[in-house]
Scaffold this motif. Structure first.
Motif, PDB file in Angstrom:
ATOM      1  N   SER A 191       0.828  -1.206   0.000  1.00 46.08           N
ATOM      2  CA  SER A 191       0.000   0.000   0.000  1.00 46.08           C
ATOM      3  C   SER A 191       0.863   1.258   0.000  1.00 46.08           C
ATOM      4  N   LYS A 253     -11.174   2.993   8.461  1.00 42.19           N
ATOM      5  CA  LYS A 253     -11.432   1.733   7.749  1.00 42.19           C
ATOM      6  C   LYS A 253     -12.189   1.995   6.450  1.00 42.19           C
ATOM      7  N   LEU A 254     -13.225   2.842   6.500  1.00 45.35           N
ATOM      8  CA  LEU A 254     -14.016   3.135   5.300  1.00 45.35           C
ATOM      9  C   LEU A 254     -13.175   3.841   4.235  1.00 45.35           C
ATOM     10  N   LYS A 255     -12.376   4.818   4.660  1.00 37.74           N
ATOM     11  CA  LYS A 255     -11.562   5.581   3.697  1.00 37.74           C
ATOM     12  C   LYS A 255     -10.454   4.720   3.099  1.00 37.74           C
ATOM     13  N   ASP A 257     -10.636   1.520   2.609  1.00 36.80           N
ATOM     14  CA  ASP A 257     -11.294   0.627   1.643  1.00 36.80           C
ATOM     15  C   ASP A 257     -11.549   1.356   0.326  1.00 36.80           C
ATOM     16  N   GLU A 258     -12.004   2.607   0.407  1.00 40.67           N
ATOM     17  CA  GLU A 258     -12.267   3.389  -0.811  1.00 40.67           C
ATOM     18  C   GLU A 258     -10.993   3.629  -1.606  1.00 40.67           C
ATOM     19  N   GLY A 260      -8.398   1.717  -1.657  1.00 44.11           N
ATOM     20  CA  GLY A 260      -7.718   0.467  -1.997  1.00 44.11           C
ATOM     21  C   GLY A 260      -6.508   0.182  -1.143  1.00 44.11           C
ATOM     22  N   GLU A 262      -4.872  -1.696   1.840  1.00 42.83           N
ATOM     23  CA  GLU A 262      -5.148  -2.930   2.552  1.00 42.83           C
ATOM     24  C   GLU A 262      -4.775  -2.813   4.024  1.00 42.83           C
TER      25      GLU A 262
END
Length: 277
Positions: A191, A253-255, A257-258, A260, A262
């Protein structure tokens, strides 16, 4: 035989006379006890009203109310016993001897009393503060002569002896108006570190509960076995701390995921190999 009977009769007569002399004292002692207890309750009520009208430290109020109540009850006990015919000098000697015996038997209670005095003098915490002590976390509800009552996070009542509090470690989370948190989150080695750091700082900037000064900072804290651990350091006022913390965890966590990015979790890879006969 007649002389022995007369002696018994004389002893019985003296006993009856002694009882009749003692009955008025017993009645007066009972009346004194009833009136005294009512008077003690009245004094305690007046003391509470006095403290309610004055802007004193709640810790001092609680301690003094407990102390005044105990002192008044001890004085009432002395008056009642004196009314029963016990001489004051004898009573003082009895109280002195009993005090020594009780002091040796109740060393823990005396230690708790001394601890309460130290807490009152040095004020490591006050009523309403959130503290961690003796393995218990909670809000200080009451500080009495011998113990301190804490209201835990689950709304249970924890009673901690003052002696242990005065001699142990105490963490007072309410002593300072603001608090800092180190939020650690791991990202995968593949990442983008800079992008992850920017997201965390943006979340701090967007949340009004997180203070802009001192400025939030994020660092690479550790190159772990399966993740790059980022440490976000941010500040908030005590009343906003937990709301900001829980929101930061969820939004990160949400940001991620958006974007990409990990967030690794423990995995086990099993390889199977066929063995030819």
């Amino acid at each position: 035989m007649l002389e022995q009977f007369q002696n018994y009769e004389e002893h019985i007569s003296k006993a009856i006379d002694w009882v009749w002399k003692l009955v008025p004292n017993i009645i007066l002692a009972i009346l004194l006890l009833v009136v005294g207890l009512w008077f003690v309750r009245l004094i305690n009520k007046m003391v509470r009203k006095f403290f309610d009208k004055k802007d004193y430290d709640p810790t001092l109020e609680s301690f003094l109310q407990s102390f005044i109540s105990i002192v008044l009850k001890v004085l009432l006990f002395v008056l009642v016993v004196t009314q029963l015919g016990v001489k004051t000098s004898s009573l003082i000697a009895i109280i002195g001897a009993a005090g020594l015996a009780i002091g040796l038997a109740l060393q823990g209670s005396l230690s708790n009393f001394a601890g309460g005095v130290l807490i009152l003098l040095f004020k490591p915490f006050k009523i309403g503060d959130w503290i961690s002590a003796q393995g218990v976390d909670g809000s200080v509800k009451e500080i009495s002569i011998f113990n301190t009552k804490l209201n835990t996070f689950g709304n249970q009542l924890a009673i901690v002896p003052n002696g242990q509090l005065a001699n142990g470690n105490i963490v007072n989370y309410s002593a300072e108006p603001i608090r800092r948190d180190n939020y650690t989150v791991g990202i995968g080695y593949g990442s983008n570190i800079k992008k992850a750091k920017d997201i965390l700082l943006e979340l701090c900037a967007d949340d009004e509960r997180i203070l802009k000064e001192p400025k939030p900072e994020v660092y690479v804290a550790e190159l772990a076995d399966s993740s790059v651990n980022l440490s976000l350091r941010w500040w908030a006022k005590n009343e906003n701390f937990w709301g900001a913390k829980f929101n930061l965890i969820e939004q990160s966590k949400l940001k991620f995921d958006e974007a990409g990015i990990e967030i690794p979790f423990p995995q086990r890879v099993i390889h199977s190999q066929e063995i030819e006969d």
